[in-house]
Design a protein around this motif. Structure first.
Motif, mmCIF file in Angstrom:
data_model
loop_
_atom_site.group_PDB
_atom_site.id
_atom_site.type_symbol
_atom_site.label_atom_id
_atom_site.label_comp_id
_atom_site.label_asym_id
_atom_site.label_seq_id
_atom_site.Cartn_x
_atom_site.Cartn_y
_atom_site.Cartn_z
ATOM 1 N N GLU A 398 97.163 41.261 97.005
ATOM 2 C CA GLU A 398 96.337 40.315 97.761
ATOM 3 C C GLU A 398 95.081 39.963 96.965
ATOM 4 N N ARG A 399 94.693 38.674 97.035
ATOM 5 C CA ARG A 399 93.521 38.101 96.397
ATOM 6 C C ARG A 399 93.704 37.911 94.888
ATOM 7 N N GLN A 400 94.890 38.207 94.374
ATOM 8 C CA GLN A 400 95.168 37.828 92.996
ATOM 9 C C GLN A 400 95.367 36.324 92.918
ATOM 10 N N ALA A 401 94.986 35.752 91.774
ATOM 11 C CA ALA A 401 95.078 34.299 91.616
ATOM 12 C C ALA A 401 95.776 33.971 90.304
ATOM 13 N N PHE A 402 96.493 32.880 90.324
ATOM 14 C CA PHE A 402 97.232 32.425 89.147
ATOM 15 C C PHE A 402 97.087 30.914 89.027
ATOM 16 N N THR A 403 97.102 30.443 87.792
ATOM 17 C CA THR A 403 97.010 28.999 87.549
ATOM 18 C C THR A 403 98.230 28.553 86.756
ATOM 19 N N PHE A 404 98.976 27.626 87.299
ATOM 20 C CA PHE A 404 100.094 27.013 86.592
ATOM 21 C C PHE A 404 100.448 25.703 87.283
ATOM 22 N N TYR A 405 101.043 24.785 86.502
ATOM 23 C CA TYR A 405 101.459 23.464 86.983
ATOM 24 C C TYR A 405 100.311 22.691 87.640
ATOM 25 N N GLY A 406 99.096 22.875 87.087
ATOM 26 C CA GLY A 406 97.963 22.108 87.564
ATOM 27 C C GLY A 406 97.416 22.553 88.909
ATOM 28 N N LYS A 407 97.792 23.751 89.373
ATOM 29 C CA LYS A 407 97.355 24.263 90.677
ATOM 30 C C LYS A 407 96.861 25.700 90.529
ATOM 31 N N ARG A 408 95.996 26.076 91.442
ATOM 32 C CA ARG A 408 95.493 27.451 91.513
ATOM 33 C C ARG A 408 96.097 28.105 92.745
ATOM 34 N N PHE A 409 96.848 29.189 92.550
ATOM 35 C CA PHE A 409 97.533 29.887 93.636
ATOM 36 C C PHE A 409 96.823 31.214 93.896
ATOM 37 N N ILE A 410 96.344 31.402 95.133
ATOM 38 C CA ILE A 410 95.671 32.644 95.519
ATOM 39 C C ILE A 410 96.493 33.325 96.606
ATOM 40 N N VAL A 411 96.831 34.591 96.377
ATOM 41 C CA VAL A 411 97.604 35.355 97.358
ATOM 42 C C VAL A 411 96.654 35.821 98.462
ATOM 43 N N LEU A 412 96.879 35.347 99.667
ATOM 44 C CA LEU A 412 96.026 35.721 100.796
ATOM 45 C C LEU A 412 96.555 36.924 101.557
ATOM 46 N N ARG A 413 97.878 37.028 101.642
ATOM 47 C CA ARG A 413 98.440 38.124 102.438
ATOM 48 C C ARG A 413 99.769 38.549 101.831
ATOM 49 N N ARG A 414 99.965 39.869 101.841
ATOM 50 C CA ARG A 414 101.229 40.432 101.358
ATOM 51 C C ARG A 414 101.669 41.528 102.318
ATOM 52 N N GLU A 415 102.932 41.483 102.719
ATOM 53 C CA GLU A 415 103.510 42.503 103.596
ATOM 54 C C GLU A 415 104.632 43.190 102.847
ATOM 55 N N LYS A 416 104.423 44.450 102.543
ATOM 56 C CA LYS A 416 105.339 45.214 101.697
ATOM 57 C C LYS A 416 105.513 44.480 100.378
ATOM 58 N N ASN A 417 106.726 44.034 100.062
ATOM 59 C CA ASN A 417 106.941 43.333 98.798
ATOM 60 C C ASN A 417 107.052 41.824 98.975
ATOM 61 N N ARG A 418 106.639 41.324 100.123
ATOM 62 C CA ARG A 418 106.742 39.902 100.410
ATOM 63 C C ARG A 418 105.360 39.247 100.429
ATOM 64 N N ILE A 419 105.255 38.116 99.764
ATOM 65 C CA ILE A 419 104.034 37.308 99.854
ATOM 66 C C ILE A 419 104.192 36.414 101.075
ATOM 67 N N THR A 420 103.328 36.568 102.045
ATOM 68 C CA THR A 420 103.485 35.835 103.296
ATOM 69 C C THR A 420 102.525 34.665 103.458
ATOM 70 N N LYS A 421 101.447 34.636 102.675
ATOM 71 C CA LYS A 421 100.507 33.506 102.799
ATOM 72 C C LYS A 421 99.748 33.320 101.493
ATOM 73 N N LEU A 422 99.614 32.036 101.117
ATOM 74 C CA LEU A 422 98.890 31.703 99.887
ATOM 75 C C LEU A 422 97.947 30.541 100.145
ATOM 76 N N ARG A 423 96.964 30.437 99.276
ATOM 77 C CA ARG A 423 96.100 29.270 99.256
ATOM 78 C C ARG A 423 96.323 28.561 97.930
ATOM 79 N N ILE A 424 96.473 27.238 97.994
ATOM 80 C CA ILE A 424 96.732 26.442 96.787
ATOM 81 C C ILE A 424 95.628 25.405 96.661
#
Length: 438
Positions: A398-424
């Motif tokens: 959670e709260r890790q961020a990545f930049t690719f394809y001209g967008k910034r992806f921030i992980v908002l929520r993770r449940e076990k091994n699933r990413i359930t919500k992101l901010r782009i």
């Protein structure tokens, strides 16, 4: 001296007339080549279907485009060379050796303006109309010169083959789907086709490229009922569900024994003297239909229509249940589920006041691209969470961020091994207010 020159020209009026006619023929060949290669095959087909014989001639000519172009080029070069030779001969007789330079300059100007630029500009401004006019005249010429054109094309292919260049005389560089997709994209960019229509047509063209696994409801989100539960519980779960069809399992969710339709259940409950506790859900359910997850959507759509069915259970190569797919899932790939092309009304997608997009991890990439007119790739992943995992080569915290394809992806929520919500965020916004990175 000028009087003598004019007198000599008047004596060679026949040669001058022939040169003039040759320049007109050169213009005809140049304009015909441009019009017949630029004309719309779809438009000609429509006109031919409406009974226009000239459109039929155009279609017959452009079916062998290489033969047509070769014949017109032979004709064009023949009249150009002949006109230049006659002009040079005429000016040599009139002016001596200096006539060569004058003839070359004069013919260059005449051929460029009147035999190339002017006819081609005219033809390209109205290719269909121009093609319909010249086609009846071009056809007999191609019939005569066509064999020579074929020989020339064969020689050209052999020569290019010596250098490792292979040219197919029949194959088009673009498939029909690519040509149609490119045409629609161009018309959309020019404002002639609205985004919604472009997306619908794109959805139809993509059916053969997508697999059932790309649009199915995954087993983690699939709603099903247990046949061993009390009948009252099963009936309540089915009637409270927003879906009209639900799979029925026994023992394990991989053991799907049937699919129950809400109407069939209501019909069974409507029988005289039947109480909910008396209903055998196994008898009400219909036999399940299992389909491989690698089936492409075009084949699956045809199968739905052929079987007059709306629901199928998706399994992998090992026979394990991966999810369910419905006719509506495939149709949504065509029509989409966005009511207004400017509003975000997708389930699992929310636009914040700062312009960023909050997305559920399970939102399909294709749906997000369609809603926001983005170009995120969907070859390696189906969902937006899958894209982040694929690009990061890990399961982010959670709260890790990545930049690719001209967008910034921030992980908002993770449940076990699933990413359930992101901010782009678009990359410009991310540069203005960078998010914290864990």
């Amino acid at each position: 001296m000028m009087d003598t020159f004019i007198a000599n020209l008047s004596e060679n009026w026949l040669t001058i007339l022939i040169i003039f006619l040759l320049i007109c023929m050169s213009a005809f060949f140049s304009g015909s080549e441009t019009a017949l290669t630029a004309t719309s095959r779809a438009r000609m087909h429509s006109l031919e279907s409406a009974g226009d014989d000239r459109a039929g001639i155009v279609n017959s000519l452009i079916e062998r485009r290489d033969r047509l172009i070769g014949a017109l080029l032979i004709g064009n070069n023949l009249v150009n060379i002949l006109a230049s030779s006659l002009t040079t001969s005429l000016f040599l007789a009139l002016l001596g050796d200096s006539g060569v330079a004058i003839a070359t300059l004069l013919m260059t100007v005449l051929l460029v303006i009147f035999s190339e630029v002017m006819p081609k500009s005219w033809a390209i401004s109205a290719p269909e109309r121009f093609a319909l006019v010249v086609a009846p005249l071009v056809r007999p010429f191609v019939a005569v010169v066509g064999p020579l054109s074929s020989v020339v094309n064969w020689i050209v292919r052999k020569l290019l083959g010596m250098f490792g260049v292979s040219i197919s005389g029949e194959a088009s560089m673009l498939s029909a789907h690519e040509e149609l997709r490119g045409t629609v994209a161009l018309l959309h960019r020019e404002g002639a086709v609205v985004k919604a229509d472009r997306d619908r047509l794109g959805g139809v063209l993509d059916l053969g490229e997508l697999e059932v696994s790309d649009v199915m409801i995954h087993r983690t989100a699939m709603r099903a009922v247990n046949a061993d539960d009390p009948p009252e519980t099963v009936i309540r779960n089915i009637l409270e569900s927003p879906y009209t069809r639900m799979p029925v399992w026994r023992g394990t969710t991989d053991n799907i024994i049937g699919v129950v339709h809400a109407k069939d259940l209501i019909r069974a409950l409507a029988e005289p003297e039947v109480e909910p506790r008396d209903v055998d859900i196994g008898k009400v359910a219909q036999k399940p239909w299992f389909v491989p997850d690698t089936t492409n959507l075009k084949d699956q759509l045809n199968a739905f229509l052929r079987r007059k069915s709306h629901f199928a259970v998706v399994v992998d190569e090992y026979g394990e249940v991966q999810g369910v797919v419905t006719l509506e899932d495939i149709l949504e790939e065509i029509v989409g589920d966005i009511s207004d092309e400017h509003d975000l009304e997708m389930q699992g997608v929310r636009q914040d006041s700062d312009g960023s997009i909050v997305v559920d991890g399970g939102v399909p990439i294709r749906d997000l691209n369609r809603a926001l007119d983005w170009q995120l790739p969907d070859e390696e992943a189906t969902t937006i969470a899958g894209l982040v995992i694929h690009e990061s080569k890990s399961i982010p915290e959670e709260r890790q961020a990545f930049t690719f394809y001209g967008k910034r992806f921030i992980v908002l929520r993770r449940e076990k091994n699933r990413i359930t919500k992101l901010r782009i965020r678009p990359i410009e916004q991310a540069e203005v207010s960078p998010p914290p990175v864990a």
